[in-house]
Design a protein around this motif. Sequence first.
Motif, PDB file in Angstrom:
ATOM      1  N   LEU A 208      39.793  24.531  52.198  1.00 40.50           N
ATOM      2  CA  LEU A 208      39.472  25.788  51.747  1.00 40.50           C
ATOM      3  C   LEU A 208      39.569  25.841  50.273  1.00 40.50           C
ATOM      4  CD1 LEU A 208      38.259  28.657  52.422  1.00 40.50           C
ATOM      5  CD2 LEU A 208      40.581  29.624  52.796  1.00 40.50           C
ATOM      6  N   ARG A 209      40.684  25.724  49.860  1.00 41.09           N
ATOM      7  CA  ARG A 209      41.162  26.003  48.253  1.00 41.09           C
ATOM      8  C   ARG A 209      40.170  24.883  47.563  1.00 41.09           C
ATOM      9  NH1 ARG A 209      47.601  25.582  49.303  1.00 41.09           N
ATOM     10  NH2 ARG A 209      47.863  27.744  49.939  1.00 41.09           N
ATOM     11  N   GLN A 210      40.057  23.711  47.961  1.00 37.26           N
ATOM     12  CA  GLN A 210      39.284  22.699  47.268  1.00 37.26           C
ATOM     13  C   GLN A 210      37.733  23.228  47.126  1.00 37.26           C
ATOM     14  OE1 GLN A 210      39.872  18.986  49.593  1.00 37.26           O
ATOM     15  NE2 GLN A 210      41.564  18.569  48.296  1.00 37.26           N
ATOM     16  N   LEU A 211      37.299  23.843  48.197  1.00 38.67           N
ATOM     17  CA  LEU A 211      35.907  24.133  48.369  1.00 38.67           C
ATOM     18  C   LEU A 211      35.648  25.253  47.413  1.00 38.67           C
ATOM     19  CD1 LEU A 211      33.117  24.334  49.518  1.00 38.67           C
ATOM     20  CD2 LEU A 211      33.997  26.013  51.218  1.00 38.67           C
ATOM     21  N   ILE A 212      36.823  26.502  47.322  1.00 37.39           N
ATOM     22  CA  ILE A 212      36.598  27.390  46.558  1.00 37.39           C
ATOM     23  C   ILE A 212      36.925  27.117  44.855  1.00 37.39           C
ATOM     24  CG2 ILE A 212      37.667  29.670  45.947  1.00 37.39           C
ATOM     25  CD1 ILE A 212      36.242  29.715  48.566  1.00 37.39           C
ATOM     26  N   TYR A 213      37.848  26.329  44.805  1.00 39.79           N
ATOM     27  CA  TYR A 213      37.900  25.792  43.405  1.00 39.79           C
ATOM     28  C   TYR A 213      36.520  25.040  42.898  1.00 39.79           C
ATOM     29  CZ  TYR A 213      42.781  26.613  42.579  1.00 39.79           C
ATOM     30  OH  TYR A 213      44.097  27.199  42.561  1.00 39.79           O
ATOM     31  N   TYR A 214      36.027  24.422  43.753  1.00 34.20           N
ATOM     32  CA  TYR A 214      34.741  23.631  43.360  1.00 34.20           C
ATOM     33  C   TYR A 214      33.551  24.606  42.884  1.00 34.20           C
ATOM     34  CZ  TYR A 214      30.216  21.322  44.620  1.00 34.20           C
ATOM     35  OH  TYR A 214      28.897  20.963  44.671  1.00 34.20           O
ATOM     36  N   LEU A 215      33.350  25.596  44.023  1.00 32.36           N
ATOM     37  CA  LEU A 215      32.237  26.792  43.644  1.00 32.36           C
ATOM     38  C   LEU A 215      32.745  27.367  42.315  1.00 32.36           C
ATOM     39  CD1 LEU A 215      32.107  27.972  47.421  1.00 32.36           C
ATOM     40  CD2 LEU A 215      30.342  27.018  46.272  1.00 32.36           C
ATOM     41  N   VAL A 216      33.928  27.997  42.022  1.00 32.28           N
ATOM     42  CA  VAL A 216      34.193  28.627  40.746  1.00 32.28           C
ATOM     43  C   VAL A 216      34.114  27.695  39.488  1.00 32.28           C
ATOM     44  CG1 VAL A 216      36.257  29.432  39.697  1.00 32.28           C
ATOM     45  CG2 VAL A 216      35.771  30.180  42.056  1.00 32.28           C
ATOM     46  N   GLU A 217      34.316  26.262  39.837  1.00 32.80           N
ATOM     47  CA  GLU A 217      34.094  25.547  38.404  1.00 32.80           C
ATOM     48  C   GLU A 217      32.654  25.047  38.302  1.00 32.80           C
ATOM     49  OE1 GLU A 217      35.884  23.312  35.396  1.00 32.80           O
ATOM     50  OE2 GLU A 217      36.924  24.606  36.947  1.00 32.80           O
ATOM     51  N   GLU A 218      31.836  24.848  39.501  1.00 29.00           N
ATOM     52  CA  GLU A 218      30.642  24.262  39.260  1.00 29.00           C
ATOM     53  C   GLU A 218      29.427  25.464  39.487  1.00 29.00           C
ATOM     54  OE1 GLU A 218      29.922  21.291  38.117  1.00 29.00           O
ATOM     55  OE2 GLU A 218      32.218  20.291  38.671  1.00 29.00           O
ATOM     56  N   GLY A 219      29.788  26.685  39.990  1.00 25.41           N
ATOM     57  CA  GLY A 219      28.867  27.517  40.530  1.00 25.41           C
ATOM     58  C   GLY A 219      28.404  28.411  39.348  1.00 25.41           C
ATOM     59  N   ARG A 220      27.231  29.156  39.592  1.00 27.00           N
ATOM     60  CA  ARG A 220      26.397  29.794  38.329  1.00 27.00           C
ATOM     61  C   ARG A 220      26.681  31.408  38.909  1.00 27.00           C
ATOM     62  NH1 ARG A 220      20.543  27.841  39.178  1.00 27.00           N
ATOM     63  NH2 ARG A 220      20.203  29.931  38.113  1.00 27.00           N
ATOM     64  N   GLY A 221      27.057  32.360  37.921  1.00 25.75           N
ATOM     65  CA  GLY A 221      27.195  33.862  38.243  1.00 25.75           C
ATOM     66  C   GLY A 221      28.731  34.144  37.820  1.00 25.75           C
ATOM     67  N   ASP A 222      28.953  35.338  38.378  1.00 26.99           N
ATOM     68  CA  ASP A 222      30.316  36.014  38.197  1.00 26.99           C
ATOM     69  C   ASP A 222      31.093  35.376  39.295  1.00 26.99           C
ATOM     70  OD1 ASP A 222      32.349  37.585  38.246  1.00 26.99           O
ATOM     71  OD2 ASP A 222      31.233  39.485  37.550  1.00 26.99           O
ATOM     72  N   ASP A 223      32.006  34.425  38.930  1.00 31.50           N
ATOM     73  CA  ASP A 223      32.927  33.921  40.024  1.00 31.50           C
ATOM     74  C   ASP A 223      33.868  34.677  40.438  1.00 31.50           C
ATOM     75  OD1 ASP A 223      34.297  33.702  37.745  1.00 31.50           O
ATOM     76  OD2 ASP A 223      34.306  31.512  37.478  1.00 31.50           O
ATOM     77  N   GLY A 224      34.364  35.840  39.552  1.00 27.91           N
ATOM     78  CA  GLY A 224      35.323  36.780  40.065  1.00 27.91           C
ATOM     79  C   GLY A 224      34.764  37.543  40.811  1.00 27.91           C
ATOM     80  N   LEU A 225      33.779  38.089  40.856  1.00 30.32           N
ATOM     81  CA  LEU A 225      32.926  39.023  41.934  1.00 30.32           C
ATOM     82  C   LEU A 225      32.922  38.055  43.048  1.00 30.32           C
ATOM     83  CD1 LEU A 225      31.547  41.805  42.356  1.00 30.32           C
ATOM     84  CD2 LEU A 225      29.424  40.744  41.381  1.00 30.32           C
ATOM     85  N   PHE A 226      32.436  36.785  42.874  1.00 30.21           N
ATOM     86  CA  PHE A 226      32.024  36.006  44.064  1.00 30.21           C
ATOM     87  C   PHE A 226      33.505  35.845  44.989  1.00 30.21           C
ATOM     88  CE2 PHE A 226      32.583  31.564  45.650  1.00 30.21           C
ATOM     89  CZ  PHE A 226      31.586  31.529  46.646  1.00 30.21           C
ATOM     90  N   LEU A 227      34.602  35.570  44.285  1.00 31.55           N
ATOM     91  CA  LEU A 227      35.690  35.323  45.043  1.00 31.55           C
ATOM     92  C   LEU A 227      36.146  36.844  45.794  1.00 31.55           C
ATOM     93  CD1 LEU A 227      38.151  33.460  46.030  1.00 31.55           C
ATOM     94  CD2 LEU A 227      39.292  34.068  43.527  1.00 31.55           C
ATOM     95  N   GLN A 228      36.129  37.766  45.135  1.00 27.74           N
ATOM     96  CA  GLN A 228      36.267  38.930  45.522  1.00 27.74           C
ATOM     97  C   GLN A 228      35.801  39.263  46.840  1.00 27.74           C
ATOM     98  OE1 GLN A 228      35.935  42.466  42.882  1.00 27.74           O
ATOM     99  NE2 GLN A 228      36.004  44.004  44.576  1.00 27.74           N
ATOM    100  N   PHE A 229      34.226  38.924  46.893  1.00 27.56           N
ATOM    101  CA  PHE A 229      33.643  38.965  47.903  1.00 27.56           C
ATOM    102  C   PHE A 229      34.168  38.303  49.072  1.00 27.56           C
ATOM    103  CE2 PHE A 229      30.321  37.880  51.067  1.00 27.56           C
ATOM    104  CZ  PHE A 229      29.403  39.048  51.486  1.00 27.56           C
ATOM    105  N   LEU A 230      34.434  37.129  48.815  1.00 22.83           N
ATOM    106  CA  LEU A 230      35.113  36.413  50.089  1.00 22.83           C
ATOM    107  C   LEU A 230      36.492  36.702  50.372  1.00 22.83           C
ATOM    108  CD1 LEU A 230      34.557  32.489  48.996  1.00 22.83           C
ATOM    109  CD2 LEU A 230      33.046  33.996  50.438  1.00 22.83           C
ATOM    110  N   MET A 231      37.193  37.465  49.493  1.00 19.23           N
ATOM    111  CA  MET A 231      38.499  37.811  50.010  1.00 19.23           C
ATOM    112  C   MET A 231      38.478  39.107  50.704  1.00 19.23           C
ATOM    113  SD  MET A 231      40.932  36.848  46.612  1.00 19.23           S
ATOM    114  CE  MET A 231      42.422  37.495  47.370  1.00 19.23           C
ATOM    115  N   GLU A 232      37.302  39.860  50.720  1.00 22.54           N
ATOM    116  CA  GLU A 232      37.064  40.947  51.155  1.00 22.54           C
ATOM    117  C   GLU A 232      36.341  40.692  52.696  1.00 22.54           C
ATOM    118  OE1 GLU A 232      34.522  43.394  48.830  1.00 22.54           O
ATOM    119  OE2 GLU A 232      35.915  44.167  47.563  1.00 22.54           O
ATOM    120  N   ASN A 233      35.790  39.508  52.999  1.00 23.44           N
ATOM    121  CA  ASN A 233      35.052  39.089  54.068  1.00 23.44           C
ATOM    122  C   ASN A 233      35.727  37.882  54.882  1.00 23.44           C
ATOM    123  OD1 ASN A 233      32.334  41.011  54.114  1.00 23.44           O
ATOM    124  ND2 ASN A 233      32.907  40.320  51.998  1.00 23.44           N
ATOM    125  N   VAL A 234      36.557  37.190  54.318  1.00 25.14           N
ATOM    126  CA  VAL A 234      37.129  36.065  55.045  1.00 25.14           C
ATOM    127  C   VAL A 234      38.584  36.296  55.040  1.00 25.14           C
ATOM    128  CG1 VAL A 234      37.347  33.656  55.063  1.00 25.14           C
ATOM    129  CG2 VAL A 234      35.028  34.772  54.084  1.00 25.14           C
TER     130      VAL A 234
END
Length: 305
Positions: A208-234
């Motif tokens: 899970l951590r590896q997947l999140i780090y990958y998405l934050v590092e390689e993804g496009r857009g607001d990674d802070g907002l993205f992680l906040q969404f996951l923390m609220e919903n997962v």
Amino acid sequence: MKKLSMPHDALYKSFLKDIDIAQEFLQLHLPLYLQKECDFNTLQLVSGAFVQSNLSQRFADIVYSVNSPDGQDKLYILMEHESTASALPPFKLSSYLNGIMQQHLEQGHKQLPAVFEMIFYRGERPYPGPTNYLNCFKRKQLAQKRLGLPASVKILDLPTIPDEEIKRYKRMAALTLAQKYIGTQNLMQFAPQLAELLQCYPLPVEKLRQLIYYLVEEGRGDDGLFLQFLMENVRQCREDEEMKTLGQFLRDEGREEGRREGWREGQRKGEQLKALAIAQNLQNLGLELDTIKRVTGLSDLKGFA
């Protein structure tokens, strides 16, 4: 806090080196005739490093061995990850096939094993390359007669796989969805689907951590907002202390970037005001507008007569 890098290929290897995840994945993607020849309780990760005749080394991504149900035979499964369609992927795999077979013989076996090859392709467009060895040859008919070439390599072509199909991939579903969209969509566009998959198929915390780090590092857009969404919903994200630390780091980084952007905007406005003041003084001296534009670098002088 420094964000860890998790490139596409490394994340794929990390997930599929987990035997439980690999077994789920193979039972979805191996042809049924081949699954009947496998005792998945004997699935074993084997070395993918092969020394060639010129002493150079080649490294396959993932190689598994599995025994036949009667225990009398062994076959191998070769899985490669590709981000771009290289010139001749089936030919590339052939060097790995030779290495796997040689390794098998060196273990004391007298005959060659069956090897099943699979390419996990995550390019931004559908896979455009050849899928079998025959299409790697210029003179295909002659090659077929001479070599008796085997069937096509199985291609998991991510751009063409429907999201509903991906949901069947269980613990590989989150990685597959992430690699399908990482280069083409904003993180928040596929965040709800990803959250649903993580809820349905919880990952080992390390994955899970590896997947999140990958998405934050390689993804496009607001990674802070993205992680906040996951923390609220997962729940798993919400309860992990490292995810909380990463979330705080991203929020702090976002605020700092906002402050820097505000300072830069202030600088731009200040420079523009100075240029306008100079333009006004030059106009008072009787210079023409074209001359004023060249001197100040301003293109818009509305309001100047």
